[in-house]
Motif scaffolding. Structure first.
Motif: not given
Length: 212
Positions: A19-27
């Motif tokens: 998710a972080e790699k794909k551009g999520a700002d937060r999980v």
């Protein structure tokens, strides 16, 4: 879309990293998304916290089913919140309702006081109430709740977009309304044109996170 926060809902370390790699700002970290999300294992919280550079919110929900909890369950939720607090996660996500589907203000305040230094998001449980706007107004009196996850009382954010837009406008600069419910990488642009929120939440908000 500028200045929009995309929060990805994840339940494994691999999903969080992707998710972080794909551009999520937060999980938002949960377990058992097949049950609409439960509190994740403590080891997983630590692993995700140690592997990501973006902020993490943790779901605090001791069991599936309704959102009315007994004293033992509330004690477990309090312990989990304190654990997250000690780890310095950014925030926690929880919601407590009375049997009549109104917000249980007494216990919300009890757990919110416990979480004081963390960002507090009221769970999507608010969609089960009869009047989302009335219940948000009640939540504001607690003072420490920073955001509310909602699909506008509908099955998904698109169906609830009218109420979501109204809520975003009404509570701008007071509390953050985070639209949720079948928001994906493919429809977030279209939904943002309608709702104009600052943050959005979804399982596939930055695309697929699973092996398929």
């Amino acid at each position: 879309m500028r200045d929009i926060i995309k929060e990805a809902c994840v339940e494994t370390l691999d999903e969080a990293i992707l998710a972080e790699k794909k551009g999520a700002d937060r999980v938002e970290l949960c377990s058992r998304l097949d049950l609409d999300g439960l509190t994740p294992e403590r080891k997983l919280i630590e692993e995700v916290l140690g592997s990501l550079n973006i902020p993490i919110k943790v779901m605090i929900r001791p069991r599936s089913g309704n959102f009315s909890y007994d004293d033992q369950e509330l004690h477990k939720m309090r312990d989990d919140i304190l654990y997250c607090k000690n780890l310095n996660v950014q925030g926690v996500v929880f919601g407590i309702l009375n049997q009549n589907k109104t917000i249980d203000m007494e216990n919300m305040k009890y757990l919110s006081d416990t979480a004081d230094d963390l960002e507090i998001t009221f769970h999507k449980a608010i969609d089960q109430t009869d009047s989302i706007i009335d219940e948000i107004d009640k939540l504001l009196t607690i003072g420490t709740i920073s955001s509310i996850l909602t699909s506008g009382g509908a099955d998904n954010a698109h169906a609830g977009s009218s109420l979501l837009k109204k809520s975003v406008e009404k509570y701008e600069d007071i509390i953050t309304i985070i639209p949720a419910g079948s928001i994906t990488k493919n429809n977030i642009h279209e939904l943002h044109q309608i709702i104009e929120a600052k943050e959005y939440h979804g399982r596939k908000i930055v695309g697929n996170l699973g092996p398929n």
